[in-house]
Design a protein around this motif. Structure first.
Motif, PDB file in Angstrom:
ATOM      1  N   TYR A  52       0.835  -1.201   0.000  1.00  0.00           N
ATOM      2  CA  TYR A  52       0.000   0.000   0.000  1.00  0.00           C
ATOM      3  C   TYR A  52       0.870   1.251   0.000  1.00  0.00           C
ATOM      4  CZ  TYR A  52      -3.799  -3.171   1.093  1.00  0.00           C
ATOM      5  OH  TYR A  52      -4.711  -4.186   1.030  1.00  0.00           O
ATOM      6  N   LYS A  53       0.266   2.364  -0.424  1.00  0.00           N
ATOM      7  CA  LYS A  53       0.957   3.656  -0.398  1.00  0.00           C
ATOM      8  C   LYS A  53       0.088   4.674   0.340  1.00  0.00           C
ATOM      9  CE  LYS A  53      -0.865   4.935  -4.967  1.00  0.00           C
ATOM     10  NZ  LYS A  53      -0.516   5.295  -6.357  1.00  0.00           N
ATOM     11  N   ASP A  54       0.739   5.637   0.951  1.00  0.00           N
ATOM     12  CA  ASP A  54       0.013   6.699   1.650  1.00  0.00           C
ATOM     13  C   ASP A  54      -0.546   7.691   0.638  1.00  0.00           C
ATOM     14  OD1 ASP A  54       0.625   5.662   4.183  1.00  0.00           O
ATOM     15  OD2 ASP A  54       2.550   6.708   4.226  1.00  0.00           O
ATOM     16  N   THR A  66      -4.856   8.496   4.161  1.00  0.00           N
ATOM     17  CA  THR A  66      -5.273   7.096   4.122  1.00  0.00           C
ATOM     18  C   THR A  66      -4.271   6.297   3.314  1.00  0.00           C
ATOM     19  OG1 THR A  66      -7.123   5.626   3.620  1.00  0.00           O
ATOM     20  CG2 THR A  66      -6.738   7.447   2.105  1.00  0.00           C
ATOM     21  N   GLN A  67      -4.604   5.054   3.024  1.00  0.00           N
ATOM     22  CA  GLN A  67      -3.721   4.192   2.238  1.00  0.00           C
ATOM     23  C   GLN A  67      -4.477   3.624   1.044  1.00  0.00           C
ATOM     24  OE1 GLN A  67      -2.276   1.373   5.220  1.00  0.00           O
ATOM     25  NE2 GLN A  67      -0.295   2.406   5.168  1.00  0.00           N
ATOM     26  N   GLN A  68      -3.734   3.353  -0.005  1.00  0.00           N
ATOM     27  CA  GLN A  68      -4.329   2.833  -1.226  1.00  0.00           C
ATOM     28  C   GLN A  68      -3.475   1.698  -1.755  1.00  0.00           C
ATOM     29  OE1 GLN A  68      -4.453   5.262  -5.039  1.00  0.00           O
ATOM     30  NE2 GLN A  68      -6.574   5.474  -4.336  1.00  0.00           N
TER      31      GLN A  68
END
Length: 217
Positions: A52-54, A66-68
């Protein structure tokens, strides 16, 4: 890595009980739906292992951190029994591309199981991708070993996860030996296989219970 969801208490155990119950099985929609829900539950567990990335998104009132998910996995399944479970996994990874594999059990004249025959595969690009293969019954492991071979013939995935509703101990051991780099996720692990190579106590033929008894044996 092997993850057995039955080792912890959750609603998955209730869905499994309904899948196994020979009376409740007669409701084909309910049977398919329980397989779908277990597929979704396993997909959520697999999602915890992904990258995931911020990111920052704008709400009506301001910014939220959030994270994606960095990259969508490729979702694969084996026709036809795998379709309800595939739908559950796709419900979680709803932007994923999908691969479909055709395989069937080959028997000799007296009905004894011989081997798994592979038909075809239709697949998107899988190089560098995480691949999740959904198949509700992991019995001998032969069909999933063949499925992984077919996937790897298309490209080089970064990681392969196998998701099953019920696995047999023999099948799990076969995958550990033949595919040590693959992670296995299942709702339950049963101790035995019958002479016909069905999981015992298992739940019967998942394809027939989902879509009707086939003429071909």
């Amino acid at each position: 890595m092997i993850t057995n969801l039955s080792e912890e208490q959750s609603i998955v155990s209730t869905w499994l009980a309904e899948l196994r119950d020979k009376d409740i099985q007669q409701d084909t929609w309910r049977f398919r739906n329980n397989i779908r829900r277990i597929g979704a539950a396993i997909a959520v567990e697999i999602s915890k292992t992904l990258e995931y990335k911020d990111v920052t998104v704008k709400t009506p009132l301001g910014d939220a951190s959030t994270q994606q998910l960095v990259d969508q996995p490729v979702l694969a399944t084996i026709l036809r029994a795998g379709l309800p479970m595939h739908e559950g996994v796709l419900e979680i990874f709803d932007r994923a591309s999908c691969a479909f594999l055709a395989e069937y059990r080959k028997h000799d004249e007296d009905g004894t199981f011989v081997d798994i025959e592979a038909g075809y595969i239709t697949s998107p690009e899988i190089d560098g991708k995480v691949v999740i293969i959904a198949d509700p019954m992991l019995a001998t492991g032969s069909s999933l070993i063949r499925a992984v071979e077919m996937i790897k013939a298309v490209g080089t995935p970064k990681k392969i996860h196998i998701a099953a509703v019920i696995a047999a101990s023999d099948g799990v051991e076969a995958l550990k030996e033949k595919l040590p780099d693959v992670d296995i996720w299942c709702g339950a692990i049963d101790p035995e296989l019958t002479d016909a190579k069905y999981i015992y106590p298992g739940l019967g033929d998942a394809g027939d219970l989902s879509y009707g008894e086939k003429v071909q044996k």
